[in-house]
Design an enzyme around this catalytic site. Structure first.
Site, mmCIF file in Angstrom:
data_model
loop_
_atom_site.group_PDB
_atom_site.id
_atom_site.type_symbol
_atom_site.label_atom_id
_atom_site.label_comp_id
_atom_site.label_asym_id
_atom_site.label_seq_id
_atom_site.Cartn_x
_atom_site.Cartn_y
_atom_site.Cartn_z
ATOM 1 N N LYS A 210 0.945 -1.280 0.096
ATOM 2 C CA LYS A 210 0.067 0.111 0.013
ATOM 3 C C LYS A 210 0.962 1.175 -0.161
ATOM 4 O O LYS A 210 0.792 2.125 -0.968
ATOM 5 C CB LYS A 210 -0.779 -0.040 1.202
ATOM 6 N N GLU A 216 10.659 -4.654 4.550
ATOM 7 C CA GLU A 216 10.566 -6.097 3.968
ATOM 8 C C GLU A 216 10.363 -6.330 2.668
ATOM 9 O O GLU A 216 10.997 -6.965 2.091
ATOM 10 C CB GLU A 216 9.450 -6.691 5.002
ATOM 11 N N GLY A 271 -4.892 -1.677 5.158
ATOM 12 C CA GLY A 271 -3.945 -2.785 4.475
ATOM 13 C C GLY A 271 -4.862 -4.053 4.860
ATOM 14 O O GLY A 271 -4.843 -5.042 4.006
ATOM 15 N N ARG A 272 -5.194 -4.455 6.013
ATOM 16 C CA ARG A 272 -5.824 -5.725 6.554
ATOM 17 C C ARG A 272 -7.337 -5.782 5.907
ATOM 18 O O ARG A 272 -7.870 -6.753 6.139
ATOM 19 C CB ARG A 272 -5.847 -5.836 8.084
ATOM 20 N N GLU A 357 -4.897 -6.451 14.826
ATOM 21 C CA GLU A 357 -4.233 -5.165 14.388
ATOM 22 C C GLU A 357 -5.267 -3.972 14.606
ATOM 23 O O GLU A 357 -4.945 -2.987 14.590
ATOM 24 C CB GLU A 357 -3.351 -5.260 12.885
ATOM 25 N N HIS A 388 -5.604 -33.044 18.147
ATOM 26 C CA HIS A 388 -4.418 -33.728 18.628
ATOM 27 C C HIS A 388 -3.215 -32.966 19.101
ATOM 28 O O HIS A 388 -2.288 -33.530 19.293
ATOM 29 C CB HIS A 388 -4.172 -34.900 17.442
ATOM 30 N N LYS A 512 9.555 -0.585 14.164
ATOM 31 C CA LYS A 512 10.102 -0.608 12.715
ATOM 32 C C LYS A 512 11.144 0.637 12.799
ATOM 33 O O LYS A 512 12.327 0.413 12.158
ATOM 34 C CB LYS A 512 8.684 0.183 11.820
HETATM 35 O O1 F6P Z 1 3.246 -2.395 9.643
HETATM 36 C C1 F6P Z 1 1.811 -2.989 9.482
HETATM 37 C C2 F6P Z 1 1.270 -2.744 8.329
HETATM 38 O O2 F6P Z 1 1.160 -1.531 7.944
HETATM 39 C C3 F6P Z 1 0.125 -3.276 7.963
HETATM 40 O O3 F6P Z 1 -0.967 -2.613 8.485
HETATM 41 C C4 F6P Z 1 0.078 -3.596 6.596
HETATM 42 O O4 F6P Z 1 -0.758 -4.547 6.133
HETATM 43 C C5 F6P Z 1 1.515 -4.084 6.269
HETATM 44 O O5 F6P Z 1 2.124 -3.199 7.100
HETATM 45 C C6 F6P Z 1 1.994 -3.758 4.815
HETATM 46 O O6 F6P Z 1 2.030 -2.455 4.697
HETATM 47 P P1 F6P Z 1 2.346 -2.005 2.921
HETATM 48 O O7 F6P Z 1 0.984 -2.682 2.261
HETATM 49 O O8 F6P Z 1 2.190 -0.681 3.040
HETATM 50 O O9 F6P Z 1 3.532 -2.700 2.459
#
Ligand code: F6P
Length: 547
Positions: A210, A216, A271-272, A357, A388, A512
């Site tokens: 987003k 990452e 995002g979620r 979240e 189990h 972060k």
């Molecule tokens: O750090 C949490 C977050 O902002 C989530 O809410 C989001 O889904 C995820 O990181 C990834 O964010 P992006 O889509 O901006 O890479």
């Protein structure tokens, strides 16, 4: 937004506390069913293809009336309407919350800042459909002219969990000639394992972010680009092998992806809550645009139900209220979601972000610390495996763990013969578990089996362990959309009652920032000012341990 007094100071809260103290733990579920033979039919709500049975809950008609009273007092439906109207209910980020617009019909009008957002939603869906068809048909080729055989989604959090979960859930509907991989972890092992057997000339990377700033994702995307260019040796290859899903065109272009190859979404999609936006492109390539639209229709069925169904038959409201009941009046710390479908193996992991979240907050919408419990720990894996492993604790542990059981009357159509026949055994377990959890086994029943007296306490099950049973005919794209929307709105209901902003996530920011600060200490041995003694010692040990 209503000027909300704290929920715990409301008379409706006190009424629930008194009710809890007066009536429970008695009567228990055995008594409740004995007293009301119609309970199994009455405590059922239907939405779309879902039949949601909440009869095995520690509630009476009076409990439900009191819970609905709390929802009314906290104006859950008022906030719901504000969300659907596009008001900026995400107050800490000053944003509208309009994931529901992602599945609105073409002719709907939903305005944000005076602009109807629906045409833009459908324009992106149409572009996605066109691209997905070109990949599926082989018309979109890689740089060397080879057809795309592998699709690698690179993203994290909402830009990974949704498409990865839905791909798994709808595997039976996917084009089996294509390989799909989902890479999220900044641990290089994730990308390494995803790429080691793939031909770069046949691989398409979908960079899903987003913000397009998530370290990452950008790190993995950069490594993926190097992998591709090492093999194909021409910078122009990026245009045929990389597409982006983002709200941030500037950053996408800065990374080197042509914005013609970008599928956009908007800041009013959290995002979620985003996998039914452009973030679902990998899924759309997998299942095709028609199935993707069926899934959106499924979401919409539940959206409409949430808006139109009266409180006493409103599934997300009921599920949200039941969660509040245990979370706030029984001190339940967690909530298990237990799908009896192998295809839903990632469903609970997806819900963890959606729920935790959203509602993992100790500050209310008014900026003050809350004095009541907010979101539970959400956990679970596919049911029979859990049976189990950890079900012992759900059955006989000291903690109350409300659980959702999700199952289907039919296995997926692909299964045949013996594998198809296994479905009844799977579902026998599904029904047996909720029965055992609810009704247990009394000491008398154990004794009647001739069990030696000293063993009786160990073999007795108290029961009264609450569960919801969600049953549908089969796991179709539409049913998946219905399930996800059901939980989205359930989480919304709870956030509204707890008076928190379910749509920000400031809690993830500090880690972060600190990671960026610590990294030079690991790579270069740099002195990081202000590093606390514990972390400084750990960093020193890490550097010593390195070969
Ligand atoms: O750090 C949490 C977050 O902002 C989530 O809410 C989001 O889904 C995820 O990181 C990834 O964010 P992006 O889509 O901006 O890479």
């Amino acid at each position: 937004m209503p000027d909300a007094p704290e929920p715990t100071r409301r008379p409706q809260w006190a009424a629930l506390e008194n009710h809890r103290a007066d009536t429970l733990p008695r009567p228990d579920l055995r008594e409740l069913f004995a007293d009301d033979p119609s309970r199994a039919e009455r405590y059922v709500v239907r939405v779309g293809d879902l039949r949601i049975d909440y009869s095995k809950h520690l509630v009476t008609d009076e409990t439900l009336v009191l819970l609905r009273g709390l929802a009314e007092a906290t104006d859950v439906f008022g906030l719901r309407d504000a969300m659907f109207r596009g008001e900026r209910i995400n107050t800490t980020e000053d944003r509208a919350v309009l994931h529901t617009a992602l599945r609105a019909p073409r002719d709907a009008v939903i305005e944000v800042g005076g602009e109807n957002v629906v045409p833009g939603v459908h324009a992106v869906l149409d572009r996605m459909a066109d691209f997905a068809e070109r990949v599926r048909s082989g018309a979109w080729t890689g740089h060397t002219g080879k057809r795309i055989r592998n699709v690698v989604n690179v993203g994290i959090g909402g830009s990974d969990l949704g498409p990865a979960m839905a791909y798994e859930a709808l595997r039976a509907y996917t084009d089996r000639s294509l390989t799909f991989r989902f890479v999220s972890n900044v641990d290089g092992a994730d990308l390494h394992e995803a790429l080691r057997d793939l031909d770069p000339a046949e691989t398409l990377f979908i960079i899903a972010s987003k913000t397009f700033t998530t370290i990452e994702t950008i790190t993995n995307a950069t490594s993926a680009r190097s992998w591709l260019l090492n093999a194909l040796g021409d910078d122009k290859a990026v245009a045929r092998h990389f597409v982006a899903l983002s709200t941030n065109a500037g950053k996408v272009a800065g990374f080197g992806i042509d914005t013609a190859n970008m599928f956009e979404f908007w800041d009013w999609v959290g995002g979620r809550y985003s996998y039914d936006s452009a973030i679902g492109l990998s899924l759309m390539i997998a299942i095709g645009p028609d199935r993707f639209r069926e899934m959106l229709d499924g979401f919409r069925i539940v959206d409409e139900h949430f808006v139109n169904a009266p409180a006493e038959a409103n599934a997300p409201l009921i599920m949200g209220l039941l969660g509040v009941w245990y979370n706030n009046f029984f001190d339940a710390q967690s909530h298990a979601v237990l799908p009896y479908s192998h295809y839903l193996s990632k469903f609970t992991a997806y819900l963890q972000q959606l729920d935790m979240e959203s509602n993992g907050k100790y500050v209310g919408r008014d900026g003050r610390e809350v004095e009541w419990q907010t979101g539970p720990v959400v956990w679970g894996t596919p049911g029979t495996n859990g049976q189990h492993a950890y079900y012992q604790l759900i059955h006989q542990g000291t903690k109350l763990i409300p659980a959702d059981f999700i199952g289907f009357a039919e296995p997926v159509a692909e299964l045949s013969g013996e594998l198809k026949d296994q479905h009844d055994l799977l579902m026998a377990n599904f029904f047996a578990q909720t029965q055992a959890l609810a009704f247990g086994k009394t000491a008398e029943e154990v004794r009647a089996e001739g069990v030696p007296e000293e063993q009786v306490p160990h073999r007795t099950f108290r029961g009264n362990r609450p569960t919801t049973t969600v049953l549908a005919t089969e796991l179709t794209p539409s049913v998946l959309g219905q399930l996800v929307a059901l939980y989205e709105h359930k989480v919304f209901v709870q956030g509204a009652i707890w008076n928190i902003d379910s749509f920000d996530q400031w809690g993830v920011e500090l880690g972060k920032v600190l990671a960026k600060r610590v990294e030079p200490a690991l790579t270069e041995g740099a002195r990081v000012p202000g590093l606390d003694p514990s972390t400084a010692a750990l960093v020193a040990a890490y550097r010593e341990f390195r070969k």
